[in-house]
Write an enzyme that holds these catalytic residues in place. Sequence first.
Site, PDB file in Angstrom:
ATOM      1  N   GLY A  14       0.844  -1.246   0.000  1.00  0.00           N
ATOM      2  CA  GLY A  14      -0.074  -0.020   0.005  1.00  0.00           C
ATOM      3  C   GLY A  14       0.836   1.265  -0.154  1.00  0.00           C
ATOM      4  O   GLY A  14       0.461   2.203   0.662  1.00  0.00           O
ATOM      5  N   ASP A  65      -1.827  -7.848  -5.112  1.00  0.00           N
ATOM      6  CA  ASP A  65      -3.187  -7.666  -4.164  1.00  0.00           C
ATOM      7  C   ASP A  65      -2.557  -8.468  -2.951  1.00  0.00           C
ATOM      8  O   ASP A  65      -2.768  -9.702  -2.759  1.00  0.00           O
ATOM      9  CB  ASP A  65      -4.264  -7.803  -4.936  1.00  0.00           C
ATOM     10  CG  ASP A  65      -5.556  -8.065  -3.908  1.00  0.00           C
ATOM     11  OD1 ASP A  65      -5.449  -7.710  -2.916  1.00  0.00           O
ATOM     12  OD2 ASP A  65      -6.647  -8.281  -4.588  1.00  0.00           O
ATOM     13  N   VAL A  66      -2.564  -7.588  -1.614  1.00  0.00           N
ATOM     14  CA  VAL A  66      -2.219  -8.417  -0.538  1.00  0.00           C
ATOM     15  C   VAL A  66      -3.345  -9.614   0.003  1.00  0.00           C
ATOM     16  O   VAL A  66      -3.022 -10.265   0.702  1.00  0.00           O
ATOM     17  CB  VAL A  66      -1.700  -7.604   0.663  1.00  0.00           C
ATOM     18  CG1 VAL A  66      -0.714  -6.786   0.262  1.00  0.00           C
ATOM     19  CG2 VAL A  66      -3.017  -6.762   0.908  1.00  0.00           C
ATOM     20  N   ASN A  92       1.358  -2.356   5.353  1.00  0.00           N
ATOM     21  CA  ASN A  92       0.305  -1.152   5.731  1.00  0.00           C
ATOM     22  C   ASN A  92      -0.846  -1.212   4.889  1.00  0.00           C
ATOM     23  O   ASN A  92      -1.794  -0.509   5.081  1.00  0.00           O
ATOM     24  CB  ASN A  92       1.314  -0.041   5.339  1.00  0.00           C
ATOM     25  CG  ASN A  92       0.606   1.210   4.800  1.00  0.00           C
ATOM     26  OD1 ASN A  92       0.353   2.011   5.839  1.00  0.00           O
ATOM     27  ND2 ASN A  92       0.176   1.365   3.642  1.00  0.00           N
ATOM     28  N   TYR A 158     -14.343  -2.841   9.824  1.00  0.00           N
ATOM     29  CA  TYR A 158     -12.917  -2.081   9.697  1.00  0.00           C
ATOM     30  C   TYR A 158     -12.231  -2.141  11.187  1.00  0.00           C
ATOM     31  O   TYR A 158     -10.950  -2.849  11.196  1.00  0.00           O
ATOM     32  CB  TYR A 158     -12.752  -0.703   9.310  1.00  0.00           C
ATOM     33  CG  TYR A 158     -11.605   0.059   9.281  1.00  0.00           C
ATOM     34  CD1 TYR A 158     -10.652  -0.155   8.522  1.00  0.00           C
ATOM     35  CD2 TYR A 158     -11.361   1.027  10.291  1.00  0.00           C
ATOM     36  CE1 TYR A 158      -9.570   0.515   8.681  1.00  0.00           C
ATOM     37  CE2 TYR A 158     -10.087   1.688  10.462  1.00  0.00           C
ATOM     38  CZ  TYR A 158      -8.858   1.269   9.443  1.00  0.00           C
ATOM     39  OH  TYR A 158      -7.937   2.193   9.456  1.00  0.00           O
ATOM     40  N   LYS A 162      -8.545  -4.169  12.331  1.00  0.00           N
ATOM     41  CA  LYS A 162      -7.410  -3.530  12.978  1.00  0.00           C
ATOM     42  C   LYS A 162      -7.065  -4.177  14.361  1.00  0.00           C
ATOM     43  O   LYS A 162      -6.051  -4.268  14.760  1.00  0.00           O
ATOM     44  CB  LYS A 162      -7.709  -2.129  12.961  1.00  0.00           C
ATOM     45  CG  LYS A 162      -7.752  -1.309  11.523  1.00  0.00           C
ATOM     46  CD  LYS A 162      -6.530  -0.912  10.859  1.00  0.00           C
ATOM     47  CE  LYS A 162      -6.503  -1.487   9.500  1.00  0.00           C
ATOM     48  NZ  LYS A 162      -5.273  -1.274   8.967  1.00  0.00           N
TER      49      LYS A 162
HETATM   50  P1  NAP Z   1      -5.102   4.981   1.278  1.00  0.00           P
HETATM   51  O1  NAP Z   1      -4.572   6.630   0.993  1.00  0.00           O
HETATM   52  O2  NAP Z   1      -6.331   4.740   0.609  1.00  0.00           O
HETATM   53  O3  NAP Z   1      -4.124   4.027   0.446  1.00  0.00           O
HETATM   54  C1  NAP Z   1      -4.002   2.972   0.770  1.00  0.00           C
HETATM   55  C2  NAP Z   1      -3.008   2.036   0.008  1.00  0.00           C
HETATM   56  O4  NAP Z   1      -3.148   0.926  -0.017  1.00  0.00           O
HETATM   57  C3  NAP Z   1      -2.910   2.443  -1.457  1.00  0.00           C
HETATM   58  O5  NAP Z   1      -1.530   2.338  -2.065  1.00  0.00           O
HETATM   59  C4  NAP Z   1      -3.842   1.342  -2.095  1.00  0.00           C
HETATM   60  O6  NAP Z   1      -3.383   1.203  -3.500  1.00  0.00           O
HETATM   61  C5  NAP Z   1      -3.219   0.294  -1.266  1.00  0.00           C
HETATM   62  N1  NAP Z   1      -3.779  -0.971  -1.226  1.00  0.00           N
HETATM   63  C6  NAP Z   1      -5.582  -1.246  -0.778  1.00  0.00           C
HETATM   64  N2  NAP Z   1      -5.635  -2.363  -0.996  1.00  0.00           N
HETATM   65  C7  NAP Z   1      -4.853  -2.931  -1.395  1.00  0.00           C
HETATM   66  C8  NAP Z   1      -4.576  -4.371  -1.802  1.00  0.00           C
HETATM   67  N3  NAP Z   1      -5.444  -5.216  -1.416  1.00  0.00           N
HETATM   68  N4  NAP Z   1      -3.593  -4.999  -1.962  1.00  0.00           N
HETATM   69  C9  NAP Z   1      -2.402  -4.187  -2.014  1.00  0.00           C
HETATM   70  N5  NAP Z   1      -2.456  -2.877  -1.961  1.00  0.00           N
HETATM   71  C10 NAP Z   1      -3.712  -2.122  -1.507  1.00  0.00           C
HETATM   72  O7  NAP Z   1      -5.009   4.629   2.800  1.00  0.00           O
HETATM   73  P2  NAP Z   1      -4.351   5.253   4.091  1.00  0.00           P
HETATM   74  O8  NAP Z   1      -5.243   6.096   4.493  1.00  0.00           O
HETATM   75  O9  NAP Z   1      -2.925   5.564   3.584  1.00  0.00           O
HETATM   76  O10 NAP Z   1      -4.226   3.958   4.797  1.00  0.00           O
HETATM   77  C11 NAP Z   1      -3.372   3.008   4.674  1.00  0.00           C
HETATM   78  C12 NAP Z   1      -3.065   2.202   5.909  1.00  0.00           C
HETATM   79  O11 NAP Z   1      -3.134   3.181   7.293  1.00  0.00           O
HETATM   80  C13 NAP Z   1      -4.171   1.213   6.124  1.00  0.00           C
HETATM   81  O12 NAP Z   1      -4.002   0.100   6.587  1.00  0.00           O
HETATM   82  C14 NAP Z   1      -5.176   2.215   7.023  1.00  0.00           C
HETATM   83  O13 NAP Z   1      -6.219   1.138   7.888  1.00  0.00           O
HETATM   84  C15 NAP Z   1      -4.264   2.685   8.023  1.00  0.00           C
HETATM   85  N6  NAP Z   1      -4.713   3.926   8.771  1.00  0.00           N
HETATM   86  C16 NAP Z   1      -5.202   5.079   8.099  1.00  0.00           C
HETATM   87  C17 NAP Z   1      -5.539   5.985   8.816  1.00  0.00           C
HETATM   88  C18 NAP Z   1      -5.753   7.378   8.136  1.00  0.00           C
HETATM   89  O14 NAP Z   1      -6.007   8.487   8.938  1.00  0.00           O
HETATM   90  N7  NAP Z   1      -5.667   7.613   6.820  1.00  0.00           N
HETATM   91  C19 NAP Z   1      -5.707   5.959  10.120  1.00  0.00           C
HETATM   92  C20 NAP Z   1      -5.445   4.622  11.013  1.00  0.00           C
HETATM   93  C21 NAP Z   1      -4.867   3.775  10.219  1.00  0.00           C
HETATM   94  P3  NAP Z   1      -4.326   0.325  -4.699  1.00  0.00           P
HETATM   95  O15 NAP Z   1      -5.789   0.839  -4.145  1.00  0.00           O
HETATM   96  O16 NAP Z   1      -3.882   0.768  -5.913  1.00  0.00           O
HETATM   97  O17 NAP Z   1      -4.195  -1.033  -4.474  1.00  0.00           O
END
Ligand code: NAP
Length: 260
Positions: A14, A65-66, A92, A158, A162
């Site tokens: 990701g 795709d993980v 991630n 979700y 987590k």
């Molecule tokens: P994001 O901006 O939507 O980015 C998600 C990334 O994961 C993208 O690179 C996406 O690319 C990739 N991805 C999604 N599904 C995938 C799959 N099945 N296989 C491989 N790659 C995949 O999300 P983010 O906000 O950065 O979140 C990243 C992580 O942080 C997540 O685990 C989320 O739960 C956690 N998190 C985020 C927040 C926040 O405030 N943003 C808070 C707490 C935790 P593709 O779609 O091209 O695959």
Amino acid sequence: MFTPLKGRSVIVTGGSKGIGKGIARAFVRVGADVLVVARDESTLRAAAEELADGAEGRVETTVADVASVEDCRRLAATAVERFGGIDVLCANAGIFPDKPLAELTEADVDEVLGCNLKGTIFSVQACLDALSTSGHGRVVVTSSITGPITGYPGWSHYGASKAAQLGFLRTAAIELAPRRITINAVLPGNIATEGLADMGEDYIRGMEAVIPQHRLGSVDDIGNAALFLASEEAGYITGQTLVVDGGQVLPESPAALEGI
Ligand code: NAP
């Protein structure tokens, strides 16, 4: 002064957007070689170009795709082939589609658990042998405050995914200790990412109001935490969680933030 991570082989799943790209940037800045993984090839390519600009280390990509065990094995093999091994896995990749519990379908739950939980378990499993060979293998899981500590309507599936990541890593930490691999999790609060932007302005303003630092976190805030957990100096820390949230989980009630 921390031991340099220059030349270490790092996988960031990701890594094409948001927090993952921030984590990848943190490692690239210190001269590590980074394999960036995501599903969409064009976003991935654009991210790699951005990350490689002025980078000391190499930036490579692979589409995977993980949620697919086969893809997890392939991404691990790709890192070994391109960089000669794996020192750090940042598990991630994650998705956070929101839907009330009353409307959740089996497919909704499978999708979220498939990426967030199965994706974590099987990407770690696929990298085990190479991480073991490294001699200082590190796994950094991106969990969340949502689920392990807090709740938010629409995110029951979700939050479950987590929290489940943490249940996984506590036993994994014990099993991996003899292989000199540590596994820890970063628990971000609300971080300014493309994914979070989709939640809308009202959500973001509401969150800023209840965070003692009154700002969303940056992807660099999470990248720095991941870098620490991947360091040589963090080698005695395993099975632990690091909350990076500007103090969001601390107030006992809205009154605790009055005048803050
Ligand atoms: P994001 O901006 O939507 O980015 C998600 C990334 O994961 C993208 O690179 C996406 O690319 C990739 N991805 C999604 N599904 C995938 C799959 N099945 N296989 C491989 N790659 C995949 O999300 P983010 O906000 O950065 O979140 C990243 C992580 O942080 C997540 O685990 C989320 O739960 C956690 N998190 C985020 C927040 C926040 O405030 N943003 C808070 C707490 C935790 P593709 O779609 O091209 O695959």
